[in-house]
Design a protein around this motif. Structure first.
Motif, short mmCIF file in Angstrom:
data_model
loop_
_atom_site.label_atom_id
_atom_site.label_comp_id
_atom_site.label_asym_id
_atom_site.label_seq_id
_atom_site.Cartn_x
_atom_site.Cartn_y
_atom_site.Cartn_z
N GLN A 1 50.51 38.45 44.44
CA GLN A 1 50.29 39.69 45.16
C GLN A 1 51.48 40.62 44.96
O GLN A 1 52.63 40.19 45.03
CB GLN A 1 50.08 39.40 46.64
CG GLN A 1 48.76 38.73 46.96
CD GLN A 1 48.57 38.47 48.45
OE1 GLN A 1 49.53 38.45 49.21
NE2 GLN A 1 47.33 38.24 48.86
N GLU B 1 49.39 44.26 41.58
CA GLU B 1 48.45 45.38 41.53
C GLU B 1 49.14 46.74 41.59
O GLU B 1 48.57 47.75 41.19
CB GLU B 1 47.43 45.26 42.67
CG GLU B 1 47.98 45.50 44.06
CD GLU B 1 48.69 44.30 44.66
OE1 GLU B 1 49.12 44.40 45.83
OE2 GLU B 1 48.83 43.28 43.97
N ARG C 1 44.12 43.51 39.64
CA ARG C 1 44.14 44.13 40.96
C ARG C 1 43.22 43.42 41.95
O ARG C 1 43.34 43.61 43.16
CB ARG C 1 43.74 45.61 40.85
CG ARG C 1 44.78 46.47 40.14
CD ARG C 1 44.41 47.95 40.17
NE ARG C 1 45.52 48.78 39.70
CZ ARG C 1 45.74 49.11 38.44
NH1 ARG C 1 44.92 48.66 37.50
NH2 ARG C 1 46.76 49.87 38.09
N ASN C 2 42.31 42.62 41.43
CA ASN C 2 41.40 41.86 42.27
C ASN C 2 42.18 40.78 43.02
O ASN C 2 42.84 39.94 42.39
CB ASN C 2 40.32 41.23 41.40
CG ASN C 2 39.23 40.56 42.20
OD1 ASN C 2 39.46 40.05 43.30
ND2 ASN C 2 38.03 40.53 41.64
N PRO C 3 42.14 40.75 44.35
CA PRO C 3 42.90 39.74 45.09
C PRO C 3 42.50 38.30 44.77
O PRO C 3 43.29 37.38 45.00
CB PRO C 3 42.60 40.09 46.56
CG PRO C 3 41.37 40.93 46.54
CD PRO C 3 41.41 41.68 45.24
N ASN C 4 41.29 38.12 44.24
CA ASN C 4 40.89 36.76 43.84
C ASN C 4 41.76 36.22 42.71
O ASN C 4 41.80 35.01 42.48
CB ASN C 4 39.43 36.75 43.41
CG ASN C 4 38.48 37.00 44.56
OD1 ASN C 4 38.79 36.69 45.70
ND2 ASN C 4 37.32 37.58 44.27
N LEU D 1 45.09 36.95 42.40
CA LEU D 1 46.50 37.12 42.76
C LEU D 1 46.90 36.04 43.77
O LEU D 1 46.29 35.92 44.83
CB LEU D 1 46.73 38.51 43.35
CG LEU D 1 46.48 39.69 42.42
CD1 LEU D 1 46.52 41.01 43.19
CD2 LEU D 1 47.50 39.70 41.29
N LYS E 1 49.03 34.24 46.68
CA LYS E 1 49.79 34.62 47.86
C LYS E 1 51.14 33.89 47.85
O LYS E 1 51.28 32.82 47.24
CB LYS E 1 49.01 34.27 49.12
CG LYS E 1 47.62 34.88 49.19
CD LYS E 1 46.84 34.30 50.36
CE LYS E 1 45.40 34.81 50.35
NZ LYS E 1 44.59 34.19 51.42
N GLU F 1 51.46 29.97 48.40
CA GLU F 1 50.13 29.37 48.30
C GLU F 1 50.14 28.08 47.50
O GLU F 1 49.51 27.08 47.90
CB GLU F 1 49.16 30.37 47.67
CG GLU F 1 47.73 29.85 47.57
CD GLU F 1 46.74 30.88 47.05
OE1 GLU F 1 45.56 30.54 46.89
OE2 GLU F 1 47.16 32.04 46.80
N ARG G 1 55.60 43.20 37.20
CA ARG G 1 54.66 42.34 37.91
C ARG G 1 55.30 41.00 38.29
O ARG G 1 55.94 40.36 37.45
CB ARG G 1 53.42 42.09 37.06
CG ARG G 1 52.52 43.31 36.90
CD ARG G 1 51.32 43.02 36.01
NE ARG G 1 51.70 42.73 34.64
CZ ARG G 1 50.86 42.35 33.68
NH1 ARG G 1 49.57 42.21 33.97
NH2 ARG G 1 51.29 42.13 32.47
#
Length: 272
Positions: A222, A225, A231-234, A236, A238, A241, A263
């Protein structure tokens, strides 16, 4: 700044004689062998006849490379290289590509520090195979999975150029079913994933690891983006995590690295 030398003549001409520090990629093969080049930030010196030199320089410039030198191959150049001790004949081609820095660090630092011996390894989303081939060059028996046949073909060609053997499998990893049915539980001593995230795979990765096996995970986090894709959170991660997913493992490295473009990516190594 040193330059990376690329000989764009035919391979037969390269074998007859070339700059000792050059990599052989014939001009017509450049579009399919970009993965064998260094980062675009590293300037290039090109060798070819006049026509191919212009063609290679135009193509590489369009891909973001800086062509620092475009050197026409002549008899005079051959004599100059011979006089300078920089002439070489034969098939030996300089390796310009590098694996992901985390993989190189694993081989040079973590393997000796933790007495990790090369066994069977699995590269998920292997692409053109640089990481997998690098590990194979250091003794690992590597299998690579990807969805794109062309990528797997390039991976095999790269392995052949480095005189190692890898196994490649074309699989769709996102069907919702276990895509690893061909593999035994605990089959792999190493699983590596780079720039790919599909969270439903996590339980199956644990199943494939043998006791003492290592998982290496490097993908976008995260915050990426803000600088570009994904950019899709799926896609990225956390913060924290992976440590949660692989709780119970011995976490050897859990850090965030920043790519040249800003990035953030995970630098995660854990051992079960």
């Amino acid at each position: 700044m040193p330059v990376a030398r690329v000989d764009c003549r035919s391979f037969a001409a390269f074998c007859q004689g070339h700059h000792a520090h050059a990599c052989s990629i014939p001009v017509d093969e450049l579009p399919t062998r970009m993965h064998e080049l260094p980062k675009t930030s590293e300037p290039l010196a090109l060798y070819a006849n006049a026509e191919d030199l212009q063609k290679a320089a135009a193509f590489l410039t369009s891909k973001g490379y800086q062509v620092a030198q475009a050197i026409e191959w002549t008899l005079k150049l051959e004599a100059t290289l011979q006089a300078a001790g920089l002439w070489q004949s034969g098939e030996q081609s300089q390796r310009l590509w590098q694996p992901a820095p985390l993989l190189a660090r694993f081989v040079t630092e973590f393997m000796p520090a933790h007495q990790i011996q090369p066994e069977q390894g699995l590269d998920i989303g292997c692409g053109a195979g640089r990481d997998m081939v690098y590990l194979a060059m250091h003794g690992w028996q590597m299998t690579g999975i990807d969805y794109i046949p062309g990528a797997l073909q390039r991976a095999q060609q790269l392995a052949s150029s480095q005189h190692v053997t890898v196994t490649t499998l074309q699989l769709d990893l996102e069907t919702g079913q276990d895509p690893f049915g061909a593999f035994a539980d605990g089959q792999f001593a190493l699983i590596c994933v780079a720039r790919y995230l599909h969270r439903p795979l996590f339980p199956w990765l644990k199943r494939l690891l043998k006791p003492g096996g290592v998982v290496i995970y490097q993908t976008f986090m995260q915050g990426s983006e803000k600088f570009g894709s994904p950019r899709n959170p799926n896609f990225l991660l956390k913060a924290g995590e992976l440590a949660e997913v692989f709780a119970g493992a011995d976490i050897l490295l859990n850090a965030v690295e920043i790519l040249d473009d800003g990035r953030p990516v995970s630098a995660f190594i854990a051992r079960y």
